[in-house]
Design an enzyme around this catalytic site. Structure first.
Site, mmCIF file in Angstrom:
data_model
loop_
_atom_site.group_PDB
_atom_site.id
_atom_site.type_symbol
_atom_site.label_atom_id
_atom_site.label_comp_id
_atom_site.label_asym_id
_atom_site.label_seq_id
_atom_site.Cartn_x
_atom_site.Cartn_y
_atom_site.Cartn_z
ATOM 1 C CG HIS A 158 34.381 42.642 40.549
ATOM 2 N ND1 HIS A 158 34.533 42.796 41.993
ATOM 3 C CD2 HIS A 158 35.889 42.698 40.548
ATOM 4 C CE1 HIS A 158 35.581 42.991 42.652
ATOM 5 N NE2 HIS A 158 36.859 42.849 41.907
ATOM 6 C CE LYS A 188 40.852 47.820 40.349
ATOM 7 N NZ LYS A 188 40.252 46.611 40.088
ATOM 8 C CD GLU A 215 38.298 39.630 36.397
ATOM 9 O OE1 GLU A 215 37.763 40.382 37.070
ATOM 10 O OE2 GLU A 215 37.995 39.411 35.137
ATOM 11 C CG PHE A 217 40.926 56.603 46.223
ATOM 12 C CD1 PHE A 217 40.129 57.523 45.888
ATOM 13 C CD2 PHE A 217 42.298 57.024 45.947
ATOM 14 C CE1 PHE A 217 40.501 58.789 45.348
ATOM 15 C CE2 PHE A 217 42.828 58.178 45.352
ATOM 16 C CZ PHE A 217 41.759 59.062 45.063
ATOM 17 C CG ASP A 218 40.749 49.834 49.221
ATOM 18 O OD1 ASP A 218 39.826 49.217 48.615
ATOM 19 O OD2 ASP A 218 41.643 48.943 49.532
HETATM 20 C C1 LIG Z 1 39.649 45.920 40.745
HETATM 21 C C2 LIG Z 1 39.206 44.664 39.979
HETATM 22 C C3 LIG Z 1 39.673 43.439 40.548
HETATM 23 C C4 LIG Z 1 40.355 43.191 41.811
HETATM 24 O O1 LIG Z 1 39.528 43.255 42.898
HETATM 25 P P1 LIG Z 1 40.009 42.852 44.162
HETATM 26 O O2 LIG Z 1 38.836 42.909 45.200
HETATM 27 O O3 LIG Z 1 41.348 43.430 44.590
HETATM 28 O O4 LIG Z 1 40.382 41.298 44.209
HETATM 29 C C5 LIG Z 1 39.218 42.247 39.583
HETATM 30 N N1 LIG Z 1 38.481 42.259 38.424
HETATM 31 C C6 LIG Z 1 38.057 43.651 38.133
HETATM 32 C C7 LIG Z 1 37.095 43.744 36.831
HETATM 33 C C8 LIG Z 1 38.392 44.687 38.872
HETATM 34 O O5 LIG Z 1 37.944 45.911 38.373
#
Ligand SMILES: *Cc1c(COP(=O)(O)O)cnc(C)c1O
Length: 458
Positions: free
Chosen positions: A229, A100, A301, A354-355
């Site tokens: 996360h 994403k 991730e 958004f960010d």
């Molecule tokens: C958005 C997201 C990520 C990526 O996060 P970053 O901060 O860009 O590394 C990883 N895992 C999940 C489930 C996410 O929603």
């Protein structure tokens, strides 16, 4: 590959660029590795920022209705270097790139060629990854804890088995639509040290985990591990320590429920500037809480870590609103001049909304020159996007040269993460296109990796 001088737009002390040294054939698709994709250019990204500007400045005669359009320059070697950095700091953790963040076709191909996995959140992202070539669906984690049941069914059909959950309803859906799934329970961790907090929407509090695992067992589902996360854009890597401790507790709850967990997914959140620090927190915590890692698979991730610095954006000043007659230099710290550029918060700069980013413009070209003397007098300015909405403010206050005029160009670095992927065409403004470069340092290695992948998969 043409050899070119490295021209740094940030270096204001450069002597004026020597245009005769810039090869004029670099915009020609001389390297058609993937015929259906835009060409891949050789040479340093700064050179292509300048070439893009030169091409735009010389094209009014061509009657192009959008000749001064904004454009990105992507440096694929930067993505490659981040991968090497990952491998050197976290060799025991397999990266699954969070699609994403920037589902760019070249980025996805390069990462697939380098052997990463992918974190997908929708059918669309799963198809996008599987369509780039025969990527083993075992390299995908469907890391959205709240999925449409049709998406779960489709994942089963595509062979994507690994998926996350954090609630009991999800378990009923998966039991119906993909009973052989390999489930990962997403736990809630402290996300207060991140730009984008995710815990308000996702993550099972530890107290709820035993009940969820009992329900999974009752439904004859397979749970293989734990994910979390810490929030995207994490600025205090010490939170990984607490998260790993909670993951340990969840592993033990798995044992109590009759499972043998073997997967630890440490999620995303990795900031470029703090990466080494985060890696060391993680490594220490994993060694402390998981002293026996035999038979265990650890994945992460990362999203923005891979791409944020790999894309720059060149924007044209399409309009200016200044007081009639010049105000004295440095007379005020209130913005006196408003510059309007041709990308904004409805486009690439949606990252501001958004960010939660702040962006910093620099002068790419002024008065037809790439040379801005360090002595150039500045004034306090604001920078705005092109739409008719007043929320479309890119930079509420910044110092820019007093001589900056309509037709000049402003650059923005670090524009690779959460930018064009969420850009809209509001008000009829198109999403800025990308010029792809192999980059400066290690370009030939990137070329080799992509060429091999293209030969095997096109
Ligand atoms: C958005 C997201 C990520 C990526 O996060 P970053 O901060 O860009 O590394 C990883 N895992 C999940 C489930 C996410 O929603």
């Amino acid at each position: 590959m043409p050899q070119v001088d490295v021209l740094n737009p940030l270096d204001f002390t450069l002597s004026p660029p020597q245009f005769d040294k810039i090869p004029h054939d670099v915009l020609i698709p001389d390297l058609p590795l993937f015929p259906h994709l835009p060409p891949l250019l050789s040479g340093h990204p700064d050179l292509h920022l300048r070439n893009g500007i030169l091409a735009a400045d010389s094209s009014p005669a061509s009657h192009d209705p959008d000749s001064e359009r904004a454009f990105f320059v992507a440096d694929l070697s930067q993505v490659y270097r981040q991968h090497l950095r990952w491998q050197s700091c976290l060799p025991q953790i397999q990266p699954f790139y969070a699609v994403k963040c920037n589902p760019d076709p070249y980025v996805l191909r390069l990462l697939a060629a380098l052997g990463t996995g992918f974190d997908c959140a929708s059918n669309g992202e799963i198809s996008q990854v599987l369509d780039i070539g025969p990527v083993d669906p075992a390299r995908i984690i469907f890391a959205n804890p709240c999925k449409a049941v049709s998406f779960v069914r489709n994942a089963a059909k595509m062979g994507v088995d690994m998926m996350t959950f954090d609630n009991a309803d999800e378990l009923y859906k998966i039991a119906r639509a993909h009973p052989r799934a390999k489930l990962v329970v997403r736990i809630l961790t402290d996300d207060t040290k991140s730009l984008c907090q995710l815990g308000i929407k996702f993550g099972a509090p530890l107290a709820t985990v035993p009940g969820l695992l009992a329900k999974a067992k009752e439904l004859s589902l397979t749970v293989v591990g734990v994910s979390f996360h810490v929030g995207s854009g994490c600025y205090d890597p010490s939170v990984y320590t607490d998260a790993i401790m909670r993951a340990r507790a969840a592993f033990d709850m798995g044992t109590d429920a009759g499972y043998r967990f073997s997967l630890l997914d440490v999620g995303g959140g990795f900031e470029d500037a703090l990466f080494e620090q985060a890696a060391s927190c993680l490594t220490d915590a994993i060694d402390t809480y998981f002293p026996d890692q035999s038979g265990m698979k650890i994945l992460a991730e990362p999203g923005r870590f891979y791409v944020s610095k790999a894309f720059s954006l060149a924007t044209n000043i399409i309009a200016r609103r200044a007081p009639l007659g010049e105000t004295p230099a440095g007379s005020s710290d209130q913005p006196s001049v408003m510059y309007y550029i041709n990308d904004g918060v409805y486009g690439a700069f949606n990252c501001i909304l958004f960010d939660h980013q702040t962006v910093h413009p620099y002068v790419l070209s002024m008065g037809g020159s790439f040379h801005v003397p360090a002595t150039e007098p500045l004034h306090t300015s604001s920078v705005w996007g092109p739409t008719c909405d007043s929320i479309d403010c890119v930079c509420p206050t910044t110092q820019l040269p007093r001589a900056l005029r309509v037709g000049d160009w402003l650059g923005f670095d670090n524009m690779g993460a959460y930018t064009m992927c969420a850009a809209s065409q509001f008000n009829g403004f198109q999403v800025s296109k990308v010029l792809y470069t192999l980059g400066g340092f290690k370009a030939s290695e990137v070329w080799g990796v992509l060429a091999k992948f293209a030969a095997e998969h096109v």
